[in-house]
Design a protein around this motif. Sequence first.
Motif, PDB file in Angstrom:
ATOM      1  N   GLN A  44       0.831  -1.195   0.000  1.00  0.00           N
ATOM      2  CA  GLN A  44       0.000   0.000   0.000  1.00  0.00           C
ATOM      3  C   GLN A  44       0.871   1.254   0.000  1.00  0.00           C
ATOM      4  O   GLN A  44       1.944   1.274   0.599  1.00  0.00           O
ATOM      5  CB  GLN A  44      -0.925  -0.018   1.206  1.00  0.00           C
ATOM      6  CG  GLN A  44      -1.920  -1.151   1.120  1.00  0.00           C
ATOM      7  CD  GLN A  44      -2.983  -1.059   2.193  1.00  0.00           C
ATOM      8  OE1 GLN A  44      -2.838  -0.332   3.158  1.00  0.00           O
ATOM      9  NE2 GLN A  44      -4.049  -1.797   2.014  1.00  0.00           N
ATOM     10  N   ASP A  46       0.806   5.695   0.250  1.00  0.00           N
ATOM     11  CA  ASP A  46       0.087   6.874   0.715  1.00  0.00           C
ATOM     12  C   ASP A  46      -0.079   7.908  -0.389  1.00  0.00           C
ATOM     13  O   ASP A  46      -1.006   8.715  -0.356  1.00  0.00           O
ATOM     14  CB  ASP A  46       0.849   7.516   1.884  1.00  0.00           C
ATOM     15  CG  ASP A  46       1.082   6.523   3.000  1.00  0.00           C
ATOM     16  OD1 ASP A  46       0.093   6.111   3.625  1.00  0.00           O
ATOM     17  OD2 ASP A  46       2.251   6.144   3.225  1.00  0.00           O
ATOM     18  N   HIS A  67      -8.235   1.366  -9.041  1.00  0.00           N
ATOM     19  CA  HIS A  67      -9.386   1.648  -8.174  1.00  0.00           C
ATOM     20  C   HIS A  67     -10.237   0.400  -7.933  1.00  0.00           C
ATOM     21  O   HIS A  67     -11.021   0.375  -6.982  1.00  0.00           O
ATOM     22  CB  HIS A  67     -10.237   2.771  -8.764  1.00  0.00           C
ATOM     23  CG  HIS A  67      -9.750   4.123  -8.393  1.00  0.00           C
ATOM     24  ND1 HIS A  67      -8.715   4.752  -9.040  1.00  0.00           N
ATOM     25  CD2 HIS A  67     -10.133   4.974  -7.412  1.00  0.00           C
ATOM     26  CE1 HIS A  67      -8.505   5.929  -8.493  1.00  0.00           C
ATOM     27  NE2 HIS A  67      -9.336   6.090  -7.497  1.00  0.00           N
ATOM     28  N   LEU A  71      -6.805  -4.410  -2.687  1.00  0.00           N
ATOM     29  CA  LEU A  71      -5.930  -3.756  -1.721  1.00  0.00           C
ATOM     30  C   LEU A  71      -5.853  -2.241  -1.892  1.00  0.00           C
ATOM     31  O   LEU A  71      -5.067  -1.580  -1.222  1.00  0.00           O
ATOM     32  CB  LEU A  71      -4.514  -4.345  -1.806  1.00  0.00           C
ATOM     33  CG  LEU A  71      -4.368  -5.787  -1.348  1.00  0.00           C
ATOM     34  CD1 LEU A  71      -2.939  -6.275  -1.548  1.00  0.00           C
ATOM     35  CD2 LEU A  71      -4.774  -5.926   0.110  1.00  0.00           C
ATOM     36  N   TRP A  72      -6.670  -1.673  -2.781  1.00  0.00           N
ATOM     37  CA  TRP A  72      -6.630  -0.227  -3.019  1.00  0.00           C
ATOM     38  C   TRP A  72      -6.989   0.491  -1.726  1.00  0.00           C
ATOM     39  O   TRP A  72      -8.061   0.291  -1.150  1.00  0.00           O
ATOM     40  CB  TRP A  72      -7.597   0.149  -4.132  1.00  0.00           C
ATOM     41  CG  TRP A  72      -7.582   1.595  -4.497  1.00  0.00           C
ATOM     42  CD1 TRP A  72      -8.527   2.515  -4.218  1.00  0.00           C
ATOM     43  CD2 TRP A  72      -6.563   2.289  -5.228  1.00  0.00           C
ATOM     44  NE1 TRP A  72      -8.179   3.736  -4.725  1.00  0.00           N
ATOM     45  CE2 TRP A  72      -6.975   3.633  -5.349  1.00  0.00           C
ATOM     46  CE3 TRP A  72      -5.340   1.901  -5.788  1.00  0.00           C
ATOM     47  CZ2 TRP A  72      -6.214   4.590  -6.006  1.00  0.00           C
ATOM     48  CZ3 TRP A  72      -4.588   2.851  -6.441  1.00  0.00           C
ATOM     49  CH2 TRP A  72      -5.021   4.178  -6.554  1.00  0.00           C
ATOM     50  N   ASN A  73      -6.093   1.319  -1.233  1.00  0.00           N
ATOM     51  CA  ASN A  73      -6.304   1.996   0.044  1.00  0.00           C
ATOM     52  C   ASN A  73      -6.592   3.483  -0.118  1.00  0.00           C
ATOM     53  O   ASN A  73      -6.455   4.245   0.818  1.00  0.00           O
ATOM     54  CB  ASN A  73      -5.101   1.781   0.973  1.00  0.00           C
ATOM     55  CG  ASN A  73      -3.844   2.458   0.451  1.00  0.00           C
ATOM     56  OD1 ASN A  73      -3.627   2.554  -0.749  1.00  0.00           O
ATOM     57  ND2 ASN A  73      -2.996   2.913   1.349  1.00  0.00           N
ATOM     58  N   ASP A  74      -7.006   3.891  -1.320  1.00  0.00           N
ATOM     59  CA  ASP A  74      -7.370   5.270  -1.611  1.00  0.00           C
ATOM     60  C   ASP A  74      -6.254   6.262  -1.278  1.00  0.00           C
ATOM     61  O   ASP A  74      -6.458   7.215  -0.514  1.00  0.00           O
ATOM     62  CB  ASP A  74      -8.662   5.643  -0.890  1.00  0.00           C
ATOM     63  CG  ASP A  74      -9.362   6.816  -1.551  1.00  0.00           C
ATOM     64  OD1 ASP A  74      -9.175   7.021  -2.767  1.00  0.00           O
ATOM     65  OD2 ASP A  74     -10.082   7.534  -0.840  1.00  0.00           O
ATOM     66  N   PRO A  75      -5.070   6.061  -1.866  1.00  0.00           N
ATOM     67  CA  PRO A  75      -3.969   7.004  -1.629  1.00  0.00           C
ATOM     68  C   PRO A  75      -4.255   8.337  -2.304  1.00  0.00           C
ATOM     69  O   PRO A  75      -5.131   8.447  -3.168  1.00  0.00           O
ATOM     70  CB  PRO A  75      -2.777   6.310  -2.292  1.00  0.00           C
ATOM     71  CG  PRO A  75      -3.399   5.527  -3.402  1.00  0.00           C
ATOM     72  CD  PRO A  75      -4.716   5.049  -2.856  1.00  0.00           C
TER      73      PRO A  75
END
Length: 119
Positions: A44, A46, A67, A71-75
Amino acid sequence: MRSLVIDDNNHNRKIFRIALEHVGYQVAEAENGAMAIAAVEDGQYDLLIVDLAMPIMDGSDFLAQAHRLPLWNDPTVIVVTANPHMATEDIRDLADYVLYKPIDVPSFTHLVERVMHHP
């Protein structure tokens, strides 16, 4: 804080790396969107710096696919392009910032420093 620079131009990646490391980011690099998908699947981030015009998989295809990753963590996403016509409404919906090349390094450094402290 971890960042991923996605750009097919080695010189641009170096400039972004120097600026990001200067403000305290750990930096990984990818030469195209396909490599970036593999990187995002492995960890991931940031902050993503995404060039739009790249071979194999361009930045817009990368963002659309990324998107949908589990595992997309919306960086925070900063899109960079030399062609303003590539910064379509779809791109603007997938990115937090759009910057136009040539990048002003002091301004870019200031932006990523603000993002680091206020994501």
